[in-house]
Design an enzyme around this catalytic site. Structure first.
Site, PDB file in Angstrom:
ATOM      1  N   ASP A 202       0.862  -1.184   0.000  1.00  0.00           N
ATOM      2  CA  ASP A 202       0.000   0.000   0.000  1.00  0.00           C
ATOM      3  C   ASP A 202       0.893   1.226   0.000  1.00  0.00           C
ATOM      4  OD1 ASP A 202      -2.275   1.858   0.517  1.00  0.00           O
ATOM      5  OD2 ASP A 202      -3.355   0.016   0.964  1.00  0.00           O
ATOM      6  N   HIS A 224       2.012   1.420  -3.202  1.00  0.00           N
ATOM      7  CA  HIS A 224       1.177   2.345  -3.967  1.00  0.00           C
ATOM      8  C   HIS A 224       1.801   3.724  -4.126  1.00  0.00           C
ATOM      9  CE1 HIS A 224      -2.738  -0.111  -2.961  1.00  0.00           C
ATOM     10  NE2 HIS A 224      -1.853  -0.785  -3.685  1.00  0.00           N
TER      11      HIS A 224
END
Length: 363
Positions: A202, A224
Site C-alpha cells: 500500500d 502504492h
C-alpha cells in the site's frame, strides 16, 4: 522481568553557605516481558525492551513516558495472535527517543492475519505502531517485519523525526498482504521522515492531514507510492507545506499520487515533489485526481478540496507498457509549477482535465 540501575547525581555548590541540592534518582530499566514494561515505564528514563513476547490482544503501551525517556528495542520483539484492531505498540510523550539496538527486529508475523482483504474485511487485523501525541521526539533505526495491516500511524505529533526505519512486508506480496501502509500521517506538524526503506502492498507514505511534513531519501518498493491523501471527509482536512524529495519508487502501482475526496472540503497547498525516480510502475507514474468516493475514483472531479501550489521537479523514470505515465483529473487546481518531469513508457491518457495553464504540467 525487570532490572534497575539507579544513577545518583548532584550539583555541588561552590559557596560555603549554600544548601546542598536534592539528589534525584534516574533509573535504567531492562524489561523482558510486556507486563513489567507497561507497569514499570513511569519509573525509568532509560528503557531496554529485550526479547519481548507481547501477549495476544495486548498493546505494548509506552504512552505517557517521562520527558527525556530513551527506549531501545533489543533482540526480537514478537506478538501473540488475536483478531483485534490493535495497536500492537503505542508511544506518546515529549523529548522521547525510540531506537533499535544492533541486530534487533520487531516481527509482527503478519502472515497469520493476511487474507488479501487488509482492512476491508476478512480477519480483524491489528495496526502496528501508534506514534500519537509524540512531541519533540525521535524514532530511529527500527527494523520492522510483516505488519498485519498499517505500520506507523503518526497522529497529533509535533516536531517528530523518523530516521532510517525499515518496514519489510515483502513476504506479503505472495501471501495476501494488503493495506500495509508504511507511514500514515494525520493532524501533525513538523514531521521529518528520512532514509526509510519500505517494501509493502500500500502507500509508502500517505499524508491525510498536517503541515510541514517532509519525506526524504526513501526507497519504496511494491506498494502504492508516495501519496497525499485521500484528503477530505475527516475532522482535519488541511494538508499544507509537504516536501517529498530524493526518493526512489520501485515495482509499485503508483509513483507520485495526490487524491482528494469528491464532495468534501479542505485545502491541499504548497506541495513539492523533487528528485523522485520511478522504476517499473504498474498503473500510474504521476496521478492527481479530485474524484475519490468510498475509496475509489468516480471519474467526476469536484472542487471542494482545491490543490494549489504544487511543484514537481526532476521526476524521472519509467512505467510498464500497460500503465499511464501521467493522469490529471482536476476541478480546482491552481498555481502549479512543473519542470524536469520525464516519465516514459506506457500509454498516454486522453482523459486529463483541469490542468492549470502555464504550469508546465501535461499528460
Amino acid at each position: 522481568m525487570v532490572s534497575y540501575l539507579f544513577v545518583l547525581g548532584a550539583l555541588a555548590s561552590v559557596a560555603i553557605a549554600s544548601p546542598v541540592p536534592e539528589l534525584k534518582a534516574r533509573a535504567s530499566c531492562t524489561f523482558t516481558d510486556a507486563a513489567s514494561a507497561i507497569k514499570g515505564k513511569a519509573s525509568c528514563t532509560t528503557i531496554v525492551l529485550n526479547n519481548i513476547a507481547v501477549p495476544a490482544g495486548t498493546t505494548l503501551d509506552m504512552t505517557g513516558l517521562k520527558s527525556g525517556t530513551h527506549v531501545s528495542f533489543s533482540g526480537k520483539t514478537t506478538f501473540g495472535y488475536k483478531e483485534w484492531e490493535g495497536p500492537l505498540i503505542s508511544f506518546s510523550g515529549s523529548n522521547v527517543v525510540i531506537d533499535g539496538a544492533s541486530g534487533h527486529s520487531i516481527d509482527c508475523q503478519g502472515s497469520r492475519w493476511w487474507d488479501s482483504k487488509g482492512g476491508n474485511g476478512g480477519k480483524t487485523k491489528p495496526k502496528f505502531f501508534y506514534a500519537h501525541s509524540l512531541k519533540d521526539s525521535t524514532i530511529r533505526g527500527l527494523h520492522t517485519l510483516n505488519t498485519p495491516v498499517q505500520a506507523f500511524s503518526i497522529n497529533g505529533a509535533a516536531n517528530l523525526g523518523v530516521y532510517d526505519v525499515s518496514v519489510d512486508n515483502s513476504a506479503g506480496d505472495s501471501a495476501g498482504g494488503h493495506n500495509t501502509d508504511a507511514f500514515d500521517v494525520g493532524s501533525s506538524t513538523g514531521v521529518y521522515i528520512s532514509g526509510a526503506d519500505v517494501k509493502n502492498q500500500d502507500d509508502c507514505l500517505a499524508v491525510n492531514s498536517g503541515t510541514n511534513i517532509t519525506f526524504t531519501g526513501g526507497t519504496c518498493s511494491g506498494g502504492h507510492g508516495l501519496s497525499i491523501g485521500s484528503v477530505g471527509g475527516r475532522k482535519d482536512n488541511v494538508v499544507k507545506s509537504v516536501s517529498i524529495t530524493n526518493s526512489k519508487i520501485i515495482n509499485s502501482d503508483n509513483g507520485v499520487r495526490i487524491k482528494t475526496v469528491a464532495g468534501a472540503t479542505g485545502p491541499v497547498s504548497d506541495i513539492t515533489y523533487s528528485g523522485i525516480t520511478l522504476s517499473n510502475i504498474a498503473k500510474y507514474g504521476i496521478v492527481i485526481e479530485q474524484d475519490y468516493e468510498n475509496g475509489s475514483p468516480t471519474g467526476k472531479p469536484t472542487s471542494g478540496v482545491p490543490i494549489s501550489g504544487l511543484t514537481l521537479s526532476k521526476i524521472s523514470g519509467s512505467v510498464s507498457s500497460s500503465a499511464t505515465p501521467v493522469y490529471i483529473l482536476c476541478a480546482s487546481c491552481t498555481n502549479w509549477k512543473w519542470s524536469g518531469v520525464s516519465v516514459t513508457g506506457g500509454k498516454k491518457s486522453s482523459k486529463c482535465t483541469g490542468i492549470p495553464s502555464g504550469s508546465g504540467a501535461a499528460c
